[in-house]
Design an enzyme around this catalytic site. Structure first.
Site, PDB file in Angstrom:
ATOM      1  N   GLU A 175     -69.488  48.270 -44.777  1.00  0.00           N
ATOM      2  CA  GLU A 175     -69.907  46.920 -45.162  1.00  0.00           C
ATOM      3  C   GLU A 175     -68.972  46.324 -46.197  1.00  0.00           C
ATOM      4  O   GLU A 175     -68.530  45.173 -46.079  1.00  0.00           O
ATOM      5  CB  GLU A 175     -71.346  46.964 -45.715  1.00  0.00           C
ATOM      6  CG  GLU A 175     -72.390  47.329 -44.666  1.00  0.00           C
ATOM      7  CD  GLU A 175     -73.768  47.589 -45.268  1.00  0.00           C
ATOM      8  OE1 GLU A 175     -74.049  47.077 -46.372  1.00  0.00           O
ATOM      9  OE2 GLU A 175     -74.555  48.306 -44.638  1.00  0.00           O
ATOM     10  N   TYR A 189     -75.526  56.787 -45.207  1.00  0.00           N
ATOM     11  CA  TYR A 189     -75.642  55.706 -46.187  1.00  0.00           C
ATOM     12  C   TYR A 189     -74.296  55.367 -46.817  1.00  0.00           C
ATOM     13  O   TYR A 189     -73.880  54.208 -46.796  1.00  0.00           O
ATOM     14  CB  TYR A 189     -76.631  56.111 -47.298  1.00  0.00           C
ATOM     15  CG  TYR A 189     -77.920  55.324 -47.308  1.00  0.00           C
ATOM     16  CD1 TYR A 189     -78.493  54.904 -48.504  1.00  0.00           C
ATOM     17  CD2 TYR A 189     -78.583  55.014 -46.132  1.00  0.00           C
ATOM     18  CE1 TYR A 189     -79.687  54.206 -48.523  1.00  0.00           C
ATOM     19  CE2 TYR A 189     -79.767  54.323 -46.141  1.00  0.00           C
ATOM     20  CZ  TYR A 189     -80.329  53.926 -47.343  1.00  0.00           C
ATOM     21  OH  TYR A 189     -81.516  53.242 -47.361  1.00  0.00           O
TER      22      TYR A 189
END
Lengths: 347, 242
Positions: free
Chosen positions: B171, B164
């Site tokens: 991103e 994660y």
């Protein structure tokens, strides 16, 4: 275990009934005894936490005709941090909240009543929330209208728009929120006194945020007036004013349904005022007129953020209207079948 | 009356049968969906590995798998539907936020802004997504088939702890790399004056998106941590209810 002894007020039961201990499941509708016994049989009330089932409070010598509201006040005395507005008292830990007006002896409880308590969280009065959330847009819009510094380029500070529709829009927007403030103070009769505190942040963000977003574009130096000019603005103004008067008429009609200080609910019907004749077709015409007002304002300003605000408001009001319509249908057997929640025949 | 009771029992049986066939169809669909998605992401993983082994560089890797990833990531929208109609017991909002953030990155960042397609951060989040999705979909598949190997369960509820944050870094770095291009080209933006009296600056929109990771990522991360504690250690966690 808290023991709060209530002073016996010496009040006598109106029907002089003698009360025997009942199993908790039977409803407490007792036939009044014919004896003229004046003795009052007190109830005992214990209040448990709905989640942990801890005993929070024990009240003995509670009058049978005590209301939930009075019991809440007593509980508040032993737990000063839980003022009555933030108490939810229920018969079942997962059940519905009892109303303040419910009378102890008419509830399905024995002479030792067990209630479950849930903390509703910090509460704030509806009036406070309404006044705050409506004053914001009024002030914020005017800041943009007068083009105070740091919003637009410095050469535009304190200038006024050359389009008269911008001045008209400011008047309409301000009139709308002044009307809302006055209605909050003088017209509305609220069913609930309070709402959770966090609602004020949510509501103010919504109203203030959208007001700023709309006002920024309408009062922008590069604002483009409506394509169809005078005609469009005139039509929009007529729609806006018509719906504002309609909305006010509905609010007054709803207020007159309810005597001062009461929380009664009645079916609203059309009155002599033609603006209320829409009650024939719609359960919540105040929302219908509100939608109409904002459609008028959107047409007047030809501004996409205003259209967006109208859409979001419409979605929210439809949810509320459907809920209100459903509760009308549940509460009144003879509810007029022709009515729709918010849009005649459609929604 | 005896016959009345019998009719009632027959009706109930019919209802039960209807419910059983409905849930059989639902299970069949979900099983098919999860197998298909596992396969899809495995194909993606193999395509990426093959490209890198053959070409020795990551430049051009995104272009080679662009269509596949657009298809499979967009198809994941049906998962929001699953939650909405209740055949999957997850919050619509949690699923919605996760799927939307993926779709946003695929369609509005990497697909639209060619100049950043060869950034290392793109490869980072692609690898993370692939590993995460293969684990997740195979977990669901095995669960539906009632044959869940422990290592799949272990992977699903442990790998995310590292994947994660790595994915978020990939991103964010990608969006950050896209900022100068967006500013220069003014893409997806609308300026005043125009007849709608609105303006939109994609550059500032991206900055807001980056900032939104600050409140959103911890919530999703701790949600997964809570799930992990519950599933792996059987802890009962009392959720704060509103």
């Amino acid at each position: 275990m808290d023991a709060l002894a209530l002073e016996a007020s010496g009040k006598k039961l109106p029907n002089g009934s003698s009360i025997t201990a009942l199993p908790p499941t039977t409803p407490a509708k007792r036939k009044p005894a014919k004896k003229a016994k004046k003795a009052v049989v007190f109830f005992e009330v214990e209040i448990l936490d709905a989640k942990t089932k801890d005993k929070l409070c024990f009240l003995d010598k509670v009058e049978p005709n005590a209301t939930i509201g009075e019991i809440k006040s007593m509980f508040h005395k032993s737990h000063p941090q839980f003022y009555p507005a933030r108490q939810s008292i229920r018969l079942d830990p997962k059940g519905k909240s009892l109303k303040d007006e419910d009378v102890l002896q008419h509830l399905p409880v024995g002479t030792t009543a067990t209630f479950y308590f849930r903390d509703l969280g910090a509460q704030i009065s509806w009036v406070t929330v309404f006044l705050t959330e409506y004053t914001g847009p009024l002030v914020i819009y005017l800041l943009f209208y007068f083009r105070v510094p740091f919003i637009y380029a410095p050469k535009y500070d304190f200038t006024t728009s050359k389009h008269w529709v911008v001045h008209l829009a400011c008047m309409c927007h301000s009139f709308h929120y002044v009307k809302r403030l006055l209605e909050t103070l003088f017209v509305h009769r609220f069913s609930h006194g309070t709402m959770p505190l966090r609602n004020i942040f949510k509501n103010c963000s919504y109203y203030w945020g959208f007001a700023a977003w709309m006002a920024y574009y309408i009062n922008h130096p590069l604002y483009t007036p409506p394509i169809y000019g005078e005609q469009q603005i005139r039509l929009a103004l007529i729609v806006f004013l018509f719906c504002q008067i309609g909305n006010l008429s509905i609010h007054i009609a709803l207020r007159n349904l309810r005597p001062p200080g009461s929380k009664t609910r009645k079916i609203p019907y059309p009155t002599k005022n033609p603006f209320t004749w829409i009650f024939v077709l719609v359960s919540c015409p105040n929302y219908t007129y509100e939608l109409g007002s904002w459609l008028g304002f959107t047409l007047m300003t030809q501004c996409l953020p205003v259209a967006f605000f109208t859409l979001v408001g419409f979605i929210q009001m439809t949810v509320w209207a459907k809920g209100k319509h459903r509760s009308y249908l549940k509460e009144f057997r003879d509810y007029p079948p022709l009515r729709s929640p918010i849009l005649p025949f459609v929604l | 009356m005896a016959s009345g009771e019998e009719d009632g029992a027959v009706d109930e049986k019919e209802n039960n049968n209807k419910k059983k066939t409905k849930s059989a169809i639902v299970t069949a669909w979900l099983t098919f969906y999860n197998i298909a998605m596992t396969a899809g992401w495995l194909v993606l993983a193999m395509a990426m590995a093959r490209f890198y082994i053959q070409k020795g560089t990551h430049k051009g890797l995104y272009r080679s798998i662009a269509r596949t990833i657009k298809f499979f990531q967009t198809f994941a929208l049906v998962e929001v539907g699953h939650c909405a109609i209740g055949i999957v017991r997850t919050s619509v909002i949690v699923t919605g936020v996760q799927v939307c953030s993926r779709i946003f990155l695929v369609w509005f960042i990497t697909n639209s802004i060619r100049q950043i397609q060869n950034e290392e951060s793109v490869i980072l989040f692609l690898v993370v997504w692939t590993l995460t999705e293969i684990t997740r979909y195979s977990y669901y598949t095995f669960k539906l088939l009632h044959h869940l190997p422990y290592f799949v369960k272990w992977a699903r509820y442990n790998l995310f702890i590292i994947l994660y944050p790595l994915g978020v870094i990939g991103e964010l770095l990608t969006i950050y790399a896209a900022l100068p291009v967006v500013r220069r080209t003014g893409m997806f933006s609308m300026r005043l004056p125009n007849k709608y009296n609105v303006s939109f600056d994609y550059y500032y929109c991206l900055i807001i998106v980056m900032l939104s990771y600050i409140p959103l990522f911890p919530q999703l991360y701790f949600h997964m941590l809570r799930q992990r504690r519950r599933v792996l250690h059987g802890e009962v966690i009392v959720e704060k209810d509103d």
